[in-house]
Write a protein that holds these residues in place. Structure first.
Motif, PDB file in Angstrom:
ATOM      1  N   ILE A 250       0.869  -1.263  -0.048  1.00 29.59           N
ATOM      2  CA  ILE A 250      -0.033   0.062   0.002  1.00 29.59           C
ATOM      3  C   ILE A 250       0.658   1.262   0.071  1.00 29.59           C
ATOM      4  O   ILE A 250       0.366   2.432  -0.398  1.00 29.59           O
ATOM      5  CB  ILE A 250      -0.961   0.090   1.138  1.00 29.59           C
ATOM      6  CG1 ILE A 250      -1.980   0.961   0.839  1.00 29.59           C
ATOM      7  CG2 ILE A 250      -0.225   0.328   2.555  1.00 29.59           C
ATOM      8  CD1 ILE A 250      -3.180   0.798   2.121  1.00 29.59           C
ATOM      9  N   GLU A 251       2.210   1.293   0.232  1.00 28.51           N
ATOM     10  CA  GLU A 251       3.091   2.183   0.355  1.00 28.51           C
ATOM     11  C   GLU A 251       3.096   2.781  -0.970  1.00 28.51           C
ATOM     12  O   GLU A 251       3.531   3.977  -1.490  1.00 28.51           O
ATOM     13  CB  GLU A 251       4.502   1.802   0.720  1.00 28.51           C
ATOM     14  CG  GLU A 251       4.601   1.822   2.049  1.00 28.51           C
ATOM     15  CD  GLU A 251       5.902   1.627   2.890  1.00 28.51           C
ATOM     16  OE1 GLU A 251       6.858   2.028   2.081  1.00 28.51           O
ATOM     17  OE2 GLU A 251       6.188   1.101   4.051  1.00 28.51           O
ATOM     18  N   VAL A 252       2.828   1.931  -2.054  1.00 26.41           N
ATOM     19  CA  VAL A 252       2.755   2.583  -3.657  1.00 26.41           C
ATOM     20  C   VAL A 252       1.665   3.787  -3.584  1.00 26.41           C
ATOM     21  O   VAL A 252       2.287   4.751  -4.422  1.00 26.41           O
ATOM     22  CB  VAL A 252       2.186   1.566  -4.808  1.00 26.41           C
ATOM     23  CG1 VAL A 252       0.808   1.318  -4.543  1.00 26.41           C
ATOM     24  CG2 VAL A 252       2.765   2.087  -5.980  1.00 26.41           C
ATOM     25  N   LEU A 253       0.756   4.048  -2.925  1.00 21.21           N
ATOM     26  CA  LEU A 253      -0.082   5.173  -2.776  1.00 21.21           C
ATOM     27  C   LEU A 253       0.996   6.392  -2.334  1.00 21.21           C
ATOM     28  O   LEU A 253       0.466   7.466  -2.928  1.00 21.21           O
ATOM     29  CB  LEU A 253      -1.265   5.120  -1.733  1.00 21.21           C
ATOM     30  CG  LEU A 253      -2.423   4.029  -2.195  1.00 21.21           C
ATOM     31  CD1 LEU A 253      -3.153   3.855  -1.085  1.00 21.21           C
ATOM     32  CD2 LEU A 253      -3.131   4.523  -3.505  1.00 21.21           C
ATOM     33  N   ALA A 254       1.500   6.248  -1.452  1.00 29.35           N
ATOM     34  CA  ALA A 254       2.669   7.554  -1.050  1.00 29.35           C
ATOM     35  C   ALA A 254       3.150   7.825  -2.197  1.00 29.35           C
ATOM     36  O   ALA A 254       3.462   9.127  -2.224  1.00 29.35           O
ATOM     37  CB  ALA A 254       3.044   7.202   0.301  1.00 29.35           C
ATOM     38  N   HIS A 255       3.934   6.905  -3.091  1.00 29.03           N
ATOM     39  CA  HIS A 255       4.833   7.258  -3.919  1.00 29.03           C
ATOM     40  C   HIS A 255       4.120   7.958  -5.135  1.00 29.03           C
ATOM     41  O   HIS A 255       4.372   8.918  -5.661  1.00 29.03           O
ATOM     42  CB  HIS A 255       5.489   6.045  -4.557  1.00 29.03           C
ATOM     43  CG  HIS A 255       6.181   5.430  -3.310  1.00 29.03           C
ATOM     44  ND1 HIS A 255       6.936   6.023  -2.563  1.00 29.03           N
ATOM     45  CD2 HIS A 255       6.297   4.031  -3.247  1.00 29.03           C
ATOM     46  CE1 HIS A 255       7.592   5.059  -1.629  1.00 29.03           C
ATOM     47  NE2 HIS A 255       7.082   3.902  -2.138  1.00 29.03           N
ATOM     48  N   ILE A 256       2.659   7.393  -5.494  1.00 34.45           N
ATOM     49  CA  ILE A 256       1.756   7.951  -6.486  1.00 34.45           C
ATOM     50  C   ILE A 256       1.539   9.537  -5.661  1.00 34.45           C
ATOM     51  O   ILE A 256       1.484  10.472  -6.456  1.00 34.45           O
ATOM     52  CB  ILE A 256       0.546   7.359  -6.602  1.00 34.45           C
ATOM     53  CG1 ILE A 256       0.856   5.992  -7.292  1.00 34.45           C
ATOM     54  CG2 ILE A 256      -0.491   8.119  -7.318  1.00 34.45           C
ATOM     55  CD1 ILE A 256      -0.295   5.176  -7.314  1.00 34.45           C
ATOM     56  N   GLY A 257       1.135   9.666  -4.412  1.00 37.42           N
ATOM     57  CA  GLY A 257       0.940  10.722  -3.712  1.00 37.42           C
ATOM     58  C   GLY A 257       2.070  11.870  -4.051  1.00 37.42           C
ATOM     59  O   GLY A 257       1.581  12.998  -4.269  1.00 37.42           O
ATOM     60  N   SER A 258       3.126  11.469  -3.839  1.00 34.15           N
ATOM     61  CA  SER A 258       4.217  12.427  -3.946  1.00 34.15           C
ATOM     62  C   SER A 258       4.451  13.069  -5.395  1.00 34.15           C
ATOM     63  O   SER A 258       4.761  14.193  -5.649  1.00 34.15           O
ATOM     64  CB  SER A 258       5.665  11.585  -3.597  1.00 34.15           C
ATOM     65  OG  SER A 258       5.461  11.476  -2.451  1.00 34.15           O
TER      66      SER A 258
END
Length: 228
Positions: free
Chosen positions: A170-178
């Protein structure tokens, strides 16, 4: 400088700035965030980019000259992994390497970004749109629903294995968010420097802010964070 009143746009500008800032907070240092904080990125990105119309489209209509440059390094399997033909992967997702630096070639069209590849499931590409929609509509970002697509089913099966011990994929969401925050910051800053106002109510004060306007609250809140 401020812009004359369009009530819908004024509300959209406030919501846009708050949403971008919220994604920025949730996406920072994702290894320190819990699963719930990271999950909350999905509905925020959906609201900005995937709704019809998304907040980005609504706000950008009044500021068409402000660029939105999405710098994403689309995911692909490493050469080493491609050579391991005997090893079957169920799910693979990109990490921090997805985030392109300021000099990385940008995608200028929203359609290009939401269709960009961030991983694969059972040999099929997973896009920004599919990841965001899965976490928003299946795992509870907005709805806690039933998977409708094969890739959603695989991601849903993975989630219980990770609860309580890891933020996992789910950390992929943080990278997309950045990436989203970087792309939308020029538009955010444009709003703050020249917001939509009602000239009957909002008057520029000696500090350069508009009394009674939402930006006054925004700057006060920001100053409070800086002095903590």
């Amino acid at each position: 400088m401020a812009r004359e009143l369009e009530p819908k746009i004024m509300l959209a500008e406030w919501l846009f700035v708050e949403t971008v800032d919220d994604i920025r907070r949730r996406s920072h240092d994702p290894g320190t965030r819990d699963r719930y904080e990271l999950l909350g990125i999905a509905p925020l990105v959906r609201k900005l980019l995937l709704d019809n119309p998304g907040l980005l489209d609504t706000v950008r209509a009044a500021r068409p000259d402000v660029p939105t440059n999405f710098r994403i390094k689309q995911w692909k399997a490493s050469e080493e992994a491609q050579e391991r033909v005997a090893l079957s992967y169920w799910l693979r997702l990109g990490g921090p390497e997805l985030v392109g630096g300021p000099d990385y070639p940008a995608l200028t069209k929203l359609k290009q970004f939401v269709g960009a590849t961030v991983g694969e499931v059972d040999g099929q590409a997973l896009t920004v749109r599919e990841i965001v929609r899965h976490y928003a509509h299946v795992e509870g970002g907005v709805h806690f629903g039933v998977p409708k697509e094969p890739e959603q089913l695989v991601l849903r099966k993975m989630a219980p294995l990770l609860l309580g011990r890891s933020t996992g994929q789910i950390e992929v969401l943080a990278h997309i968010g950045s990436i989203v925050v970087d792309a939308l910051t020029p538009l955010r800053n444009s709003i703050l420097s020249s917001p939509m106002i009602d000239t009957r109510m909002h008057h520029l004060n000696e500090s350069g802010y508009f009394d009674g306007h939402w930006t006054e609250v925004h700057y006060a809140k920001t100053a409070g964070h800086l002095h903590k």
